[in-house]
Design a protein around this motif. Structure first.
Motif, mmCIF file in Angstrom:
data_model
loop_
_atom_site.group_PDB
_atom_site.id
_atom_site.type_symbol
_atom_site.label_atom_id
_atom_site.label_comp_id
_atom_site.label_asym_id
_atom_site.label_seq_id
_atom_site.Cartn_x
_atom_site.Cartn_y
_atom_site.Cartn_z
ATOM 1 N N CYS A 1 -11.067 -7.011 -2.117
ATOM 2 C CA CYS A 1 -10.206 -5.980 -1.513
ATOM 3 C C CYS A 1 -8.743 -6.215 -1.865
ATOM 4 O O CYS A 1 -7.980 -5.258 -2.032
ATOM 5 C CB CYS A 1 -10.400 -5.967 0.005
ATOM 6 S SG CYS A 1 -12.070 -5.474 0.511
ATOM 7 N N TRP A 2 -8.347 -7.487 -1.974
ATOM 8 C CA TRP A 2 -6.966 -7.784 -2.396
ATOM 9 C C TRP A 2 -6.713 -7.272 -3.808
ATOM 10 O O TRP A 2 -5.650 -6.710 -4.088
ATOM 11 C CB TRP A 2 -6.723 -9.288 -2.335
ATOM 12 C CG TRP A 2 -5.345 -9.695 -2.787
ATOM 13 C CD1 TRP A 2 -4.210 -9.717 -2.031
ATOM 14 C CD2 TRP A 2 -4.969 -10.116 -4.103
ATOM 15 N NE1 TRP A 2 -3.143 -10.133 -2.795
ATOM 16 C CE2 TRP A 2 -3.575 -10.386 -4.069
ATOM 17 C CE3 TRP A 2 -5.657 -10.296 -5.289
ATOM 18 C CZ2 TRP A 2 -2.862 -10.828 -5.187
ATOM 19 C CZ3 TRP A 2 -4.967 -10.727 -6.421
ATOM 20 C CH2 TRP A 2 -3.584 -10.981 -6.363
ATOM 21 N N MET B 1 -6.534 -6.949 1.959
ATOM 22 C CA MET B 1 -7.279 -8.204 2.020
ATOM 23 C C MET B 1 -7.702 -8.524 3.452
ATOM 24 O O MET B 1 -8.865 -8.896 3.704
ATOM 25 C CB MET B 1 -6.431 -9.346 1.458
ATOM 26 C CG MET B 1 -7.114 -10.699 1.475
ATOM 27 S SD MET B 1 -6.055 -12.029 0.851
ATOM 28 C CE MET B 1 -4.897 -12.162 2.211
ATOM 29 N N SER B 2 -6.790 -8.366 4.393
ATOM 30 C CA SER B 2 -7.096 -8.680 5.795
ATOM 31 C C SER B 2 -8.172 -7.748 6.355
ATOM 32 O O SER B 2 -9.106 -8.186 7.027
ATOM 33 C CB SER B 2 -5.822 -8.574 6.641
ATOM 34 O OG SER B 2 -4.826 -9.445 6.147
ATOM 35 N N GLY C 1 -3.682 -0.420 -0.227
ATOM 36 C CA GLY C 1 -2.679 -1.159 -0.980
ATOM 37 C C GLY C 1 -1.533 -0.268 -1.412
ATOM 38 O O GLY C 1 -0.354 -0.647 -1.296
ATOM 39 N N PRO D 1 -0.832 -5.693 -1.037
ATOM 40 C CA PRO D 1 -2.281 -5.943 -1.047
ATOM 41 C C PRO D 1 -2.789 -6.767 0.127
ATOM 42 O O PRO D 1 -4.007 -6.851 0.332
ATOM 43 C CB PRO D 1 -2.491 -6.705 -2.373
ATOM 44 C CG PRO D 1 -1.265 -6.458 -3.184
ATOM 45 C CD PRO D 1 -0.164 -6.294 -2.193
ATOM 46 N N LEU D 2 -1.893 -7.391 0.892
ATOM 47 C CA LEU D 2 -2.342 -8.294 1.959
ATOM 48 C C LEU D 2 -3.047 -7.557 3.090
ATOM 49 O O LEU D 2 -3.966 -8.096 3.707
ATOM 50 C CB LEU D 2 -1.154 -9.084 2.504
ATOM 51 C CG LEU D 2 -0.469 -10.037 1.518
ATOM 52 C CD1 LEU D 2 0.660 -10.788 2.205
ATOM 53 C CD2 LEU D 2 -1.475 -11.007 0.912
#
Length: 295
Positions: free
Chosen positions: A203-204, A72-73, A46, A68-69
């Motif tokens: 995770c995000w 997340m992915s 991130g 943060p994406l």
């Protein structure tokens, strides 16, 4: 009094930053029983990706939204294609998950070191604060506006995650899937996708904390390891799976670290570990965790 107020606000700001990191691990470890020591890697992802986005767009807010994406992915892919197949094959022991995810953490450190230091020559980086958050505000003392923003963001995230997990159908499905996944699957719910989404949410949150830290502190290859220890302490203090416990645990750790450094510097290095040892001795399930069932 001014000195105390300044350190009190600093402790609250640190608490909210630790909470943003720890609540993701609380969701993953507490609800899914996956000891994800790679959580620090998603924090780094991130921060570093947020830095790249900032350098491209020159906008903190776009960096905060997009940074943060990637974490997340990657979290979704890791859970769905790596961790879940291992769980299905019976590799559910905490040691298995700890070794795998800890290895991923150091792989990430090495990768970022290769890209940003060895190739680009960058060591310590930061994301510039936006104009409205780069100044000071008079609240009896002159205090950085950005730190107040971090405090407000932590409070908003705490409320949002609590409402999502405790007051929505999604949260009910997640809790039911943890307790009896076969029954949930029989009702037509793809529990694998649900678990991957929960992992991705955690995770995000780690990636969000990384972007926030990138503007308030600095970005370097050791940040994922440095934040991991206080994060694990918070999870233990609060109790597994408890967002409320995570919030209060983060307050305790953040305040302890800040006030001990300000008033008793000799204790600063191990004050948090004294709290951890006391909790493990007298209440190992944490403040808001459930005591183990006895037969």
């Amino acid at each position: 009094m001014t000195f105390f107020l300044f350190n009190l606000l600093n402790g609250l700001q640190l608490s909210m930053l630790i909470f943003l990191m720890a609540v993701g691990l609380t969701v993953i470890f507490g609800l899914m029983d996956i000891l994800n020591l790679a959580h620090g890697a998603f924090y780094m992802v991130g921060a570093y990706f947020g830095y790249v986005v900032f350098q491209t767009t020159d906008s903190f807010w776009i960096s905060l939204a997009i940074g943060p994406l990637l974490a997340m992915s990657l979290g979704f892919l890791l859970q769905y294609f790596v961790l879940q197949p291992l769980i299905d094959r019976g590799r559910t022991a905490h040691l298995d998950m700890a070794l795998l995810t800890f290895g991923l953490l150091f792989f990430t450190i090495g990768l970022f070191d290769l890209i940003f230091f060895e190739t680009l020559g960058l060591t310590f980086m930061s994301i510039d604060k936006p104009a409205g958050l780069g100044s000071y505000i008079d609240i009896g003392i002159l205090y950085p506006t950005y730190r107040l923003f971090v405090i407000a963001l932590g409070l908003v995230v705490a409320l949002a995650v609590w409402l999502l997990l405790d007051r929505t159908v999604i949260g009910a499905v997640v809790r039911a899937g943890v307790d009896d996944r076969e029954m949930v699957r029989a009702m037509g719910v793809n529990i694998y996708v649900v678990f991957a989404c929960v992992f991705a949410l955690g995770c995000w949150l780690a990636g969000l904390a990384g972007v926030v830290a990138g503007a308030g502190l600095s970005i370097d290859i050791n940040m994922g390891v440095q934040i991991l220890i206080p994060t694990l302490v918070v999870v233990v203090l609060g109790g597994l799976g408890s967002v409320k416990g995570c919030f209060f645990g983060a307050l305790i750790v953040g305040m302890t670290e800040t006030l001990s450094q300000a008033y008793v510097p000799a204790l600063a290095l191990f004050a948090t570990y004294i709290l951890l040892a006391a909790m493990l001795i007298f209440r190992p399930q944490g403040f808001f965790g459930r005591a183990p069932k006895t037969v």
